[in-house]
Design a protein around this motif. Sequence first.
Motif, PDB file in Angstrom:
ATOM      1  N   SER A   1       0.757  -0.866  -0.238  1.00 22.75           N
ATOM      2  CA  SER A   1      -0.125  -0.147  -0.370  1.00 22.75           C
ATOM      3  C   SER A   1       0.985   1.529  -0.076  1.00 22.75           C
ATOM      4  N   ARG A   2       2.082   1.344   0.937  1.00 29.44           N
ATOM      5  CA  ARG A   2       2.713   2.373   0.482  1.00 29.44           C
ATOM      6  C   ARG A   2       3.204   2.581  -0.377  1.00 29.44           C
ATOM      7  N   PHE A   3       3.387   1.756  -1.458  1.00 30.18           N
ATOM      8  CA  PHE A   3       3.969   2.038  -2.679  1.00 30.18           C
ATOM      9  C   PHE A   3       2.982   2.348  -3.966  1.00 30.18           C
ATOM     10  N   LEU A   4       2.098   1.690  -3.818  1.00 21.98           N
ATOM     11  CA  LEU A   4       0.557   2.253  -4.977  1.00 21.98           C
ATOM     12  C   LEU A   4       0.161   2.646  -4.484  1.00 21.98           C
ATOM     13  N   THR A   5      -0.451   3.704  -3.895  1.00 21.49           N
ATOM     14  CA  THR A   5      -1.052   5.235  -3.153  1.00 21.49           C
ATOM     15  C   THR A   5      -0.073   6.286  -4.396  1.00 21.49           C
TER      16      THR A   5
ATOM     17  N   SER B   1       0.799   9.275  -3.611  1.00 20.46           N
ATOM     18  CA  SER B   1       1.961  10.205  -2.907  1.00 20.46           C
ATOM     19  C   SER B   1       3.405   8.977  -3.463  1.00 20.46           C
ATOM     20  N   PRO B   2       3.653   9.656  -3.260  1.00 16.57           N
ATOM     21  CA  PRO B   2       5.222   8.466  -3.440  1.00 16.57           C
ATOM     22  C   PRO B   2       6.024   8.216  -2.200  1.00 16.57           C
ATOM     23  N   ALA B   3       6.892   7.401  -1.734  1.00 16.34           N
ATOM     24  CA  ALA B   3       6.819   6.798  -0.863  1.00 16.34           C
ATOM     25  C   ALA B   3       7.843   7.187  -0.213  1.00 16.34           C
ATOM     26  N   PRO B   4       7.315   7.207   1.053  1.00 22.88           N
ATOM     27  CA  PRO B   4       7.802   8.338   2.404  1.00 22.88           C
ATOM     28  C   PRO B   4       9.788   8.062   2.603  1.00 22.88           C
ATOM     29  N   GLU B   5      10.231   8.758   2.689  1.00 23.94           N
ATOM     30  CA  GLU B   5      11.893   7.984   2.939  1.00 23.94           C
ATOM     31  C   GLU B   5      12.011   7.521   4.278  1.00 23.94           C
ATOM     32  N   ARG B   6      12.551   6.345   3.734  1.00 22.11           N
ATOM     33  CA  ARG B   6      12.925   6.305   5.855  1.00 22.11           C
ATOM     34  C   ARG B   6      14.191   7.036   6.054  1.00 22.11           C
TER      35      ARG B   6
END
Lengths: 268, 338
Positions: A257-261, A263-268
């Motif tokens: 779900s983090r990649f498919l939304t 918005s870009p994936a949050p940087e850790r």
Amino acid sequence: MTGHDGTQTPMVVAHQVRKHFGQLEVLKAVDLTVGTGEVVVLLGPSGSGKSTFLRCINRLERLDGGSIHVQDELIGFRRTPAGIRHLKPREVTRQRRDIGMVFQHFNLFPHLTALANVIEAPTGVLREPKNEARARALELLERVGLADKADAYPRQLSGGQQQRVAIARALAMRPKLMLFDEPTSALDPELVGEVLATMRDLARDGLTMLVVTHEVNFAREVADRVVFMDGGRVLENGSPQDVLDNPAHPRTRSFLSRFLTASPAPER
Amino acid sequence: MATAKPPPAQGKNDADDATENSQAPGGGADVVDVAGAAPVRHPLRWLAVAVLAVLFAQLVHFLTTNDNFEWDVVGSYFNAEIIGRGIATTLELTLVAMAIGIFGGVLIAVGRMSENRVLSAVCGAYVWFFRGVPVLVQLVLWYNMSALLPRVSFGIPFGPELVSGQTNELITPFLAAILGLGLNEAAYMAEIVRGGLLGVDPGQTEAASALGMGPARVLRRVVLPQAMRFIVPPTGSQVINMLKATSLVSVIALSDLLYTVQSIYNRTFETIPLLIVACLWYLVMTTVLYIGQSYIEHHYARGADRNAKQSFWDFAFFRRRPAHAGAAGAATTTEEDK
């Protein structure tokens, strides 16, 4: 599973692979088969053990249990009448020749030019004549689009160019299997594409590839099979559509779900 | 100034789009050309220069007017053959002791990094002992070894002797000096080499191993060439230190440069001029070594810097490329363009 395996000898057969660092169990009985010519993408959160698993295949890490065979050859160990024994360093070295590896941080040899990086192992390990190795290295650099950078030192190249030289360097050993350990994770976003394009090209040529990556779109387009790992176990193993669109496990769903939304994936 | 009207200011600026964009709209800064601005004055620096100039004048006056220097004596001994022999001994000691030091240092460094605990502990103990005891003490100890071991023999441990001899005949002052300086140097070199090997990214070893290179080849072709960048500069200073440390062997009556001048002035009492001869020769030798060191460092910086690219022959024939001349030239032209 797809129909790739079973028709001929599988390239990689990992059986109940276990690995721990001190008290920490990194791999808990991992089973995985990679067919010849197959492209398998390993997805999973950091610390899920996917890189460690990859490094066990060419014995950069020593496994603590289970077994890994590459083309029916037991990696890192030998069966004797008296039991299983560790291979000598020389034999481990020989097994690594046929398995190419591409690293997250490229690990090009900084004191050698791009061309010298590519011919180092063929001339030194395989004893290929220098002019043949050189001609082939230039072909490989051409193939990754860097023929004009043959005389450049790694520090004079961008990250994407360095990674493409590293791919050419691995291909120069004519590997039957290529391992990619997060090949684009250390790159600026605009440089990721050129490396993925090179890898896509290799996949099209039928090279057997095992790729650890966070590039879900690459997995969807290029992979024959996607494997999702978490906590040292394989949770999903199937076609890209099955794993990416209809994940069975809730852990996979939350990871994806983090990649498919949008918005870009949050940087850790 | 702050209230300058934006529209005309922008009109003046339209030749230069970049500045127009970078300026805050309400800033309204006047067009300024900083060329020809007055530099900051540094009165304290000028004061320091003046003080140094006075001190230098005093030094020159001291050197030229004090008859105790006996410059004519310095001149007569500077090229003397006996001094030349002392220099030869000093250089020979430096060379042999450094060779033992580098060779032994590499062995001990590799031993210390071994996975075998006994091997690494023994090598650690060696470094501990030889770094912990002053070189001067070690030299005197080797020189007096015959008092501890009157005879030395080589043979099968606890078995028959193959060769044996009197320690006094075997350990000459030269050998005592070589052993004292060389074994001590090996301890320091071991730490330098180990530091160099540890300084290379472990990813380099992994990448080389993954290509099917064996451990020896990885060390020789990948790790050592990169470790040299960390090893060469401190080794250069070790050579220079060694050259100076050889003067300690005068205590065991070995005729190096210092012992030679001492033996002359003990006879003639021209102490100061002869010590000046020694100082001058030590300076000549260390200067040559400093220059050589800088060239070797430059050679091993290959690939370390985007501009540095020098072939072995450029290095060997002292052809140095002006690495930053291009960049400096570019900077001046842009300044002139404005």
